[in-house]
Scaffold this motif. Sequence first.
Motif: not given
Length: 76
Positions: A14, A21, A29-31, A36
């Motif tokens: 990423l 993120y 991990i939230k993008i 998610s």
Amino acid sequence: MFNQEAGNEAMEMLDEIGVLYRVVSDHQIKIGRCISYYPSKGSIFIDGERGARAEKGLAALRDLVQGLGLASRKRS
């Protein structure tokens, strides 16, 4: 806690393609606002969709974020 190696690989990828993120839990991990990613299983969820996406893993995550225009750089 997510598999440290899998989590590190995801965060490295990423970073390489310029995606913002945040790590929101020991598993997730939230993008952006709606994606998610769960590194231990490679599962991808989009808020508002039912269940996990059929595509899994880092390649699927990369393709998704690039397709949605969330990546500021293309990975070479």
